[in-house]
Design a protein around this motif. Structure first.
Motif, PDB file in Angstrom:
ATOM      1  N   ASP A 146       0.814  -1.212   0.000  1.00  0.00           N
ATOM      2  CA  ASP A 146       0.000   0.000   0.000  1.00  0.00           C
ATOM      3  C   ASP A 146       0.851   1.267   0.000  1.00  0.00           C
ATOM      4  O   ASP A 146       0.319   2.382   0.028  1.00  0.00           O
ATOM      5  CB  ASP A 146      -0.929   0.014   1.211  1.00  0.00           C
ATOM      6  CG  ASP A 146      -0.192  -0.201   2.530  1.00  0.00           C
ATOM      7  OD1 ASP A 146       0.999  -0.595   2.497  1.00  0.00           O
ATOM      8  OD2 ASP A 146      -0.798   0.030   3.592  1.00  0.00           O
TER       9      ASP A 146
ATOM     10  N   PRO B 265       4.588   2.080  -5.154  1.00  0.00           N
ATOM     11  CA  PRO B 265       3.798   2.047  -6.393  1.00  0.00           C
ATOM     12  C   PRO B 265       4.409   1.165  -7.486  1.00  0.00           C
ATOM     13  O   PRO B 265       4.594   1.584  -8.623  1.00  0.00           O
ATOM     14  CB  PRO B 265       3.771   3.520  -6.809  1.00  0.00           C
ATOM     15  CG  PRO B 265       5.074   4.066  -6.323  1.00  0.00           C
ATOM     16  CD  PRO B 265       5.339   3.348  -5.013  1.00  0.00           C
TER      17      PRO B 265
ATOM     18  N   TYR C 240       3.212  -4.974  -6.660  1.00  0.00           N
ATOM     19  CA  TYR C 240       2.683  -4.647  -5.335  1.00  0.00           C
ATOM     20  C   TYR C 240       1.223  -4.193  -5.436  1.00  0.00           C
ATOM     21  O   TYR C 240       0.396  -4.543  -4.590  1.00  0.00           O
ATOM     22  CB  TYR C 240       3.520  -3.548  -4.686  1.00  0.00           C
ATOM     23  CG  TYR C 240       4.792  -4.033  -4.035  1.00  0.00           C
ATOM     24  CD1 TYR C 240       5.534  -5.084  -4.572  1.00  0.00           C
ATOM     25  CD2 TYR C 240       5.272  -3.435  -2.878  1.00  0.00           C
ATOM     26  CE1 TYR C 240       6.695  -5.517  -3.974  1.00  0.00           C
ATOM     27  CE2 TYR C 240       6.440  -3.857  -2.265  1.00  0.00           C
ATOM     28  CZ  TYR C 240       7.147  -4.903  -2.816  1.00  0.00           C
ATOM     29  OH  TYR C 240       8.289  -5.335  -2.216  1.00  0.00           O
ATOM     30  N   ARG C 241       0.911  -3.413  -6.456  1.00  0.00           N
ATOM     31  CA  ARG C 241      -0.478  -2.972  -6.627  1.00  0.00           C
ATOM     32  C   ARG C 241      -1.395  -4.170  -6.850  1.00  0.00           C
ATOM     33  O   ARG C 241      -2.535  -4.195  -6.369  1.00  0.00           O
ATOM     34  CB  ARG C 241      -0.565  -2.003  -7.802  1.00  0.00           C
ATOM     35  CG  ARG C 241       0.008  -0.620  -7.498  1.00  0.00           C
ATOM     36  CD  ARG C 241       0.088   0.222  -8.749  1.00  0.00           C
ATOM     37  NE  ARG C 241       0.457   1.611  -8.441  1.00  0.00           N
ATOM     38  CZ  ARG C 241       0.948   2.445  -9.337  1.00  0.00           C
ATOM     39  NH1 ARG C 241       1.144   2.060 -10.602  1.00  0.00           N
ATOM     40  NH2 ARG C 241       1.254   3.685  -8.985  1.00  0.00           N
ATOM     41  N   SER C 242      -0.902  -5.159  -7.584  1.00  0.00           N
ATOM     42  CA  SER C 242      -1.683  -6.365  -7.824  1.00  0.00           C
ATOM     43  C   SER C 242      -1.921  -7.126  -6.520  1.00  0.00           C
ATOM     44  O   SER C 242      -3.030  -7.602  -6.247  1.00  0.00           O
ATOM     45  CB  SER C 242      -0.966  -7.259  -8.835  1.00  0.00           C
ATOM     46  OG  SER C 242      -1.694  -8.438  -9.071  1.00  0.00           O
TER      47      SER C 242
ATOM     48  N   THR D 167       8.706   4.876  -7.440  1.00  0.00           N
ATOM     49  CA  THR D 167       8.984   3.581  -6.825  1.00  0.00           C
ATOM     50  C   THR D 167      10.294   3.618  -6.056  1.00  0.00           C
ATOM     51  O   THR D 167      10.375   3.144  -4.909  1.00  0.00           O
ATOM     52  CB  THR D 167       9.036   2.476  -7.893  1.00  0.00           C
ATOM     53  OG1 THR D 167       7.758   2.379  -8.535  1.00  0.00           O
ATOM     54  CG2 THR D 167       9.381   1.131  -7.274  1.00  0.00           C
TER      55      THR D 167
END
Length: 254
Positions: A98, A101, A105-107, A216
């Motif tokens: 969270d 980005p 990680y978003r997945s 990132t």
């Protein structure tokens, strides 16, 4: 006796979770694309998934890929688990999903949301990076004469066997929601991890730290992927290296 399905049960983490649960006397089914009798591609779902889940009390969801498809796989798994009346879905995620980005990680964060909103009893554990992932990254970087690393960035690697123990314990317990993160025992600079890896494998490389750009990198530099307040792991990176590379890179014990 509890019947537990481990997705990705032939992978680095899933294999160890399966071993722990079986040692404790549970009936464990291993689901992966090539593991019979439950050879299922979660991205496709289908009758094979329903068969694998029939009579299952708890699912430990370890299956993942950085090539995409985790959200579709999770959606198929949740739907089939609800049809089968599964009582508990346990998911392993990553510290910082969270805050960093990164696409992968978003997945993982999206899968967390699917699990939380599934209507099933659920537990989510976030862990920092495993020792073997750090080694894979450093091995790739060490192919060059100079080992180039992102400046001002650190990591907190954790022993995968310890995460497996924690995950197995959660699987046999009641749904607990989001449980405390699990981090390795030390926050280390990438440079110090690289030097330990080079020493353990007998390689000689100059280590150069290079500032990078982008959201990132800034998130990693800020420690978004770290959990220093949850440094509960015991096994250090050097201990892992000693076991894996006792004879150097060429004579490693895998």
């Amino acid at each position: 006796m509890t019947t537990i399905l481990v997705t990705g049960g032939t992978g680095t983490l899933g294999r160890l979770v399966t071993e722990r649960l079986r040692t404790d006397g549970h009936e464990v089914r291993v689901l992966s694309r090539h593991s019979r009798p439950y050879a299922v591609d979660l991205r496709e779902g289908g009758a094979g998934l329903d068969t694998a889940l029939a009579g299952v009390d708890t699912v430990v969801h370890c299956a993942t890929t950085q090539r995409g498809g985790d959200e579709r796989s999770a959606a198929n798994l949740v739907a089939a688990a609800k049809r089968a009346g599964v009582a508990h879905l346990v998911y392993i995620s990553i510290v910082g999903v969270d805050r960093v980005p990164l696409g992968y990680y978003r997945s993982k964060l999206a899968v967390e949301k699917l699990v939380e909103e599934s209507g099933l009893g659920w537990t989510v554990l976030r862990a920092t990076q495993f020792h073997d992932l750090v080694v894979r990254v450093l091995r790739a970087l060490a192919r060059m004469p100079v080992l180039v690393l992102p400046a001002h960035a650190s990591d907190q690697p954790v022993e995968v066997a310890e995460v497996a123990d924690r995950l197995a314990g959660l699987a046999v317990g009641a749904p607990a929601g989001r449980v405390p993160d699990m981090g390795g025992p030390e926050v280390r600079t990438f440079a110090s991890l690289a030097r330990s890896y080079l020493d353990a494998t007998g390689r000689r490389r100059a280590v150069v730290n290079v500032p990078l750009a982008g959201k990132t990198y800034r998130a990693f530099r800020a420690g978004g992927h770290l959990a220093p307040e949850h440094a509960v792991g015991k096994g250090t990176f050097e201990e892992y290296l000693a076991v894996r590379f006792g004879g150097g890179e060429g004579g490693r014990r895998e």
